[in-house]
Design an enzyme around this catalytic site. Structure first.
Site, short mmCIF file in Angstrom:
data_model
loop_
_atom_site.label_atom_id
_atom_site.label_comp_id
_atom_site.label_asym_id
_atom_site.label_seq_id
_atom_site.Cartn_x
_atom_site.Cartn_y
_atom_site.Cartn_z
N ASP A 8 0.86 -1.19 0.00
CA ASP A 8 0.00 0.00 0.00
C ASP A 8 0.90 1.24 0.00
O ASP A 8 2.12 1.15 -0.22
CB ASP A 8 -1.01 -0.04 1.16
CG ASP A 8 -0.37 0.17 2.53
OD1 ASP A 8 0.88 0.25 2.63
OD2 ASP A 8 -1.13 0.26 3.52
N CYS A 65 3.16 -3.23 4.09
CA CYS A 65 2.36 -2.05 4.45
C CYS A 65 3.08 -1.40 5.64
O CYS A 65 4.26 -1.69 5.88
CB CYS A 65 0.91 -2.39 4.72
SG CYS A 65 0.55 -3.46 6.12
N THR A 67 2.73 -1.48 9.08
CA THR A 67 3.15 -2.44 10.09
C THR A 67 3.32 -3.85 9.53
O THR A 67 4.02 -4.68 10.13
CB THR A 67 2.10 -2.56 11.21
OG1 THR A 67 0.88 -3.06 10.64
CG2 THR A 67 1.85 -1.23 11.89
N HIS A 98 9.11 -23.06 10.09
CA HIS A 98 8.03 -23.61 10.92
C HIS A 98 6.64 -23.45 10.31
O HIS A 98 5.78 -24.31 10.52
CB HIS A 98 8.03 -22.94 12.30
CG HIS A 98 9.20 -23.34 13.15
ND1 HIS A 98 9.33 -22.95 14.47
CD2 HIS A 98 10.30 -24.08 12.87
CE1 HIS A 98 10.46 -23.44 14.96
NE2 HIS A 98 11.07 -24.12 14.01
N HIS A 133 5.85 -29.66 12.18
CA HIS A 133 5.34 -28.38 11.67
C HIS A 133 4.32 -28.61 10.56
O HIS A 133 3.35 -27.86 10.46
CB HIS A 133 6.51 -27.52 11.18
CG HIS A 133 7.49 -27.22 12.27
ND1 HIS A 133 7.14 -26.47 13.38
CD2 HIS A 133 8.78 -27.61 12.45
CE1 HIS A 133 8.19 -26.39 14.18
NE2 HIS A 133 9.19 -27.07 13.65
C1 RB5 Z 1 -1.58 2.90 6.54
O1 RB5 Z 1 -1.55 4.12 7.21
C2 RB5 Z 1 -1.42 1.76 7.52
O2 RB5 Z 1 -2.53 1.69 8.35
C3 RB5 Z 1 -1.24 0.46 6.77
O3 RB5 Z 1 -0.14 0.56 5.92
C4 RB5 Z 1 -0.96 -0.76 7.63
O4 RB5 Z 1 0.04 -0.51 8.58
C5 RB5 Z 1 -2.14 -1.39 8.21
O5 RB5 Z 1 -2.07 -2.42 8.87
#
Ligand code: RB5
Length: 142
Positions: A8, A65, A67, A98, A133
C-alpha cells in the site's frame, strides 16, 4: 520462479529494492502496486496478491504495508495463503522453517530497508522443516 509483490502507500517503497534483490537471484518479479504515495486501501492489493499465488500465476508473494499487519490479516483470509509477518530476519527464517509461509509480509515503517531485504534473503534461503510443523499446518484450516 516468480514472486509477486503488493504494497500500500506505506509499503510500496520496498518494491524497487525487493525487485532488484530478486532479479539479481534470477527470480522473476511482478509488482501489483500501489505505485505512489497516494492513500489506498491495503485489502485491495492483498486480495490481488493472494489471487496471483492461489492461481499459481506466482509461486510466492511478498507484501508490505506500514506495520505489515493489515496485509497479513487480509492475506490469511484466503485458504491457499499462509502469510507470515516478519519484522526481522530471524522471524523471516522461522516463518519458512516452521510455518512454510508462501507470502512474506514486511513492515516498511518499523523495519529498516536493510533488515527487510535480509528478511527476504533469509525467507528464500530457509527450508521448511516439515514433520511436526506440517502436522500443525494441517490443523490450521477450519
Ligand atoms: C496505513 O496508514 C497503515 O494503516 C497500513 O499501511 C498498515 O500498517 C495497516 O495495517
Amino acid at each position: 520462479m516468480k514472486i509477486a509483490f503488493a504494497g500500500d502507500h506505506a509499503g510500496y517503497l520496498l518494491a524497487e529494492p525487493v525487485r532488484k534483490l530478486l532479479e539479481d537471484r534470477g527470480i522473476e518479479f511482478e509488482n501489483l502496486g500501489t505505485f505512489g504515495p497516494e492513500s489506498v486501501d491495503y485489502p485491495d492489493f492483498a486480495h490481488a496478491l493472494a489471487a496471483r499465488v492461489e492461481s499459481g500465476q506466482a509461486d510466492l508473494g511478498i507484501a508490505a504495508c506500514g506495520t505489515g499487519n493489515g496485509m497479513a490479516i487480509t492475506l490469511n483470509k484466503h485458504r491457499g495463503i499462509r502469510a507470515g509477518l516478519a519484522w526481522n530476519r530471524e522471524i523471516a527464517g522461522l516463518v519458512k522453517a516452521h510455518n512454510n509461509a508462501n507470502v512474506l509480509v514486511l513492515s516498511q515503517r518499523f523495519t529498516t530497508e536493510e533488515e527487510n531485504l535480509a528478511c527476504v534473503q533469509t525467507w528464500l534461503d530457509t527450508e521448511f522443516e516439515g514433520g511436526r510443523h506440517q502436522r500443525r499446518i494441517d490443523k490450521i484450516s477450519l
